[in-house]
Design a protein around this motif. Structure first.
Motif, PDB file in Angstrom:
ATOM      1  N   LEU A  14       0.839  -1.200   0.000  1.00 58.89           N
ATOM      2  CA  LEU A  14       0.000   0.000   0.000  1.00 58.89           C
ATOM      3  C   LEU A  14       0.873   1.250   0.000  1.00 58.89           C
ATOM      4  N   GLN A  15       1.952   1.228   0.736  1.00 61.56           N
ATOM      5  CA  GLN A  15       2.875   2.358   0.774  1.00 61.56           C
ATOM      6  C   GLN A  15       3.395   2.684  -0.628  1.00 61.56           C
ATOM      7  N   GLU A  16       3.828   1.668  -1.349  1.00 65.59           N
ATOM      8  CA  GLU A  16       4.372   1.878  -2.684  1.00 65.59           C
ATOM      9  C   GLU A  16       3.287   2.317  -3.661  1.00 65.59           C
ATOM     10  N   LYS A  17       2.091   1.781  -3.508  1.00 61.95           N
ATOM     11  CA  LYS A  17       0.986   2.170  -4.386  1.00 61.95           C
ATOM     12  C   LYS A  17       0.602   3.631  -4.168  1.00 61.95           C
ATOM     13  N   LEU A  18       0.570   4.058  -2.913  1.00 61.31           N
ATOM     14  CA  LEU A  18       0.222   5.451  -2.619  1.00 61.31           C
ATOM     15  C   LEU A  18       1.242   6.408  -3.220  1.00 61.31           C
ATOM     16  N   LEU A  19       2.513   6.108  -3.041  1.00 58.96           N
ATOM     17  CA  LEU A  19       3.553   6.975  -3.589  1.00 58.96           C
ATOM     18  C   LEU A  19       3.504   7.001  -5.108  1.00 58.96           C
ATOM     19  N   ALA A  20       3.276   5.833  -5.723  1.00 57.43           N
ATOM     20  CA  ALA A  20       3.190   5.773  -7.179  1.00 57.43           C
ATOM     21  C   ALA A  20       1.974   6.547  -7.688  1.00 57.43           C
TER      22      ALA A  20
ATOM     23  N   ASP B  90       4.827  10.651  14.093  1.00 57.23           N
ATOM     24  CA  ASP B  90       5.612  10.183  12.951  1.00 57.23           C
ATOM     25  C   ASP B  90       4.862  10.463  11.660  1.00 57.23           C
ATOM     26  N   TRP B  91       5.313  11.491  10.932  1.00 57.13           N
ATOM     27  CA  TRP B  91       4.726  11.836   9.643  1.00 57.13           C
ATOM     28  C   TRP B  91       5.776  11.775   8.547  1.00 57.13           C
ATOM     29  N   SER B  92       6.730  10.881   8.726  1.00 56.62           N
ATOM     30  CA  SER B  92       7.755  10.684   7.709  1.00 56.62           C
ATOM     31  C   SER B  92       7.151   9.984   6.493  1.00 56.62           C
ATOM     32  N   GLU B  93       7.886   9.983   5.400  1.00 51.49           N
ATOM     33  CA  GLU B  93       7.391   9.348   4.187  1.00 51.49           C
ATOM     34  C   GLU B  93       7.157   7.856   4.390  1.00 51.49           C
ATOM     35  N   ALA B  94       7.998   7.232   5.230  1.00 49.59           N
ATOM     36  CA  ALA B  94       7.857   5.800   5.480  1.00 49.59           C
ATOM     37  C   ALA B  94       6.545   5.462   6.192  1.00 49.59           C
TER      38      ALA B  94
ATOM     39  N   ASP C 282       0.456   4.182   6.810  1.00 47.19           N
ATOM     40  CA  ASP C 282      -0.174   4.077   8.130  1.00 47.19           C
ATOM     41  C   ASP C 282      -1.015   5.306   8.426  1.00 47.19           C
ATOM     42  N   ARG C 283      -0.479   6.493   8.138  1.00 47.60           N
ATOM     43  CA  ARG C 283      -1.236   7.725   8.418  1.00 47.60           C
ATOM     44  C   ARG C 283      -2.444   7.838   7.480  1.00 47.60           C
TER      45      ARG C 283
END
Length: 460
Positions: free
Chosen positions: A133-139, A393-397, A401-402
């Motif tokens: 999900l993290q990679e999909k959101l960034l893409a 924690d609002w980092s890109e990683a 989660d956020r």
């Protein structure tokens, strides 16, 4: 025991034979003629195998004969492979092509000669399906959400040109003595999400402080801290007509509805939008949206919506003309937009956070759903601001989660039918929605969050 086992094998064989006969008898009805033929050959071979497996052992000659018959049965079974299969029909009504092209006997087919079917997903799609999900959101943020610089610049340029044209036209009408108009909104503040380009054209009213007194929301007839009224004062010393805005007084208060009606008449009848659009190489059309005045701008490259916002100030409070559907026509609504954007950007600058990125993604999700689009950018910003109070924690990683947590928090607010304003907890930002609308948004959002793949549930 030996006899019991023999009887059991015979009984099993009889039962299987009966089942086979039943299938054969009904195969034509279910599978058709060609399908029944295939099933008959295969079933006959299997039936012979079962009979031989369940029969008692015989002498050597019988065994040799049955081995020969067994080979014939396997040959019969292999014949079913030569029967042409009926073509399957795809959803588009066309016969599906085989995944691999036929290979001639005595030849080999190299891997590079194998051509995938058009129905097979391309390699990059297969890779995409395996992303987290993290990679999909960034893409998704890079591919679709983040508006191109060219689109943003074109939208800003058209907005500025239309704002200047409208300003020049309004100066000709002394009945609406607005101050210098200016632009505001997501497009101006770099908060564009998805395909929609929106901007607010703010028309300030300059009110004489000695003639007008803002009434706080708690003292209004609706007892709503977000709704204000502006009362005309000093009539015993400054008669009616002393202020150019006196013509919009209703019941002793400045009427936002009367101002909006007068502005609409000017937009509709007194401005040549055809000529303005032709000069700007676009089409400009004034429309009355369900709750606001808008200019629709249609360019060959972009679609732009400009919302007209009559505005006045009461100390440090910004008051906008309330929506056209308010039951009382002299309401003014406090706006927190400038405070929302300032706070969000300051938090991101302080910890290099991804709150604005998360907002872009949320807006892209909500603008494509018929129910969810009833929630504005302001609602989503307040959810993120509340979440920032509990999550550090609002980092890109931590984006995935956020993002998920923001949706879950929003669902919780919908369940309570209350989203407290971040700057004034007395104000419920869901107050303008009916209970039916809140239930519809909450139900569909809950269904999306419970999807096995959150990405698919949100329709992205």
């Amino acid at each position: 025991m030996e006899g019991f086992g023999h009887k059991r094998r015979n009984a099993d064989g009889t039962g299987l034979a009966s089942l086979v006969d039943f299938l054969l008898a009904n195969a034509r009805v279910v599978l058709g003629v060609s399908g029944a033929a295939v099933l008959a050959l295969a079933t006959l071979a299997v039936k012979r195998l079962i009979d031989r497996a369940t029969s008692p052992p015989d002498d050597d000659e019988d065994v040799k004969a049955k081995q020969k018959s067994l080979e014939e049965s396997w040959q019969e079974l292999s014949l079913t492979q030569t029967v042409p299969k009926p073509q399957l029909t795809s959803r588009r009504g066309k016969p599906e092509e085989p995944l691999l092209s036929p290979v001639k006997s005595g030849t080999t087919q190299e891997p590079e000669d194998i051509v995938p079917s058009p129905e097979m997903p391309p390699p990059e799609l297969k890779t995409r399906l395996c992303l987290t999900l993290q990679e999909k959101l960034l893409a998704h943020y890079q591919d679709r959400v983040s508006a191109s610089e060219a689109r943003e610049n074109l939208g800003k340029r058209l907005s500025e040109d239309i704002c200047a044209e409208l300003q020049n036209c309004l100066k000709k009408y002394s009945k609406l003595p607005f101050g210098n108009a200016f632009l505001s909104g997501d497009l101006c503040d770099g908060l564009v999400g998805g395909e929609n380009l929106e901007v607010n054209l703010v028309l300030p009213l300059v009110l004489e402080p000695d003639l007008w007194a803002p009434i706080p929301g708690e003292q209004t007839v609706v007892n709503d801290p977000r709704i204000w009224m502006i009362k005309r004062t000093g009539l015993e010393y400054f008669l009616r007509g002393s202020s150019p805005w006196d013509r919009f007084i209703v019941g002793g208060y400045l009427s936002s509805s009367a101002i909006a009606d007068a502005l609409w008449k000017v937009l509709e009848t007194s401005i040549n939008w055809l000529a303005i659009g032709s000069a700007l190489e676009c089409v400009v059309r004034p429309v009355v949206a369900p709750k606001e005045l808008k200019l629709e701008v249609r360019h060959e490259q972009i679609h732009l919506d400009i919302t007209l916002c009559p505005m006045t100030e009461a100390g440090d409070k910004t008051l906008l003309a309330a929506s056209l559907e308010q039951p009382v026509e002299n309401f003014w609504q406090q706006s927190f937009y400038a405070m929302e954007v300032s706070r969000l950007k300051n938090l991101d600058a302080r910890d290099a956070g991804v709150r604005q990125c998360c907002l872009h993604l949320l807006k892209a999700v909500f603008e494509n759903h018929p129910s969810w689009r009833k929630l504005t950018s302001g609602h989503l910003i307040h959810v993120l601001l509340h979440l920032s109070e509990t999550e550090s924690d609002w980092s890109e990683a931590a984006l995935a989660d956020r993002f998920r947590q923001a949706l879950e928090e929003l669902l919780r607010y919908l369940e309570e039918s209350s989203l407290p304003c971040y700057f004034d907890s007395r104000i419920n930002l869901l107050e303008h929605l009916s209970l039916e609308e809140i239930d519809e948004i909450g139900f569909t959002l809950y269904a999306a969050l419970t999807e096995p793949d959150l990405w698919n549930g949100l329709g992205l």
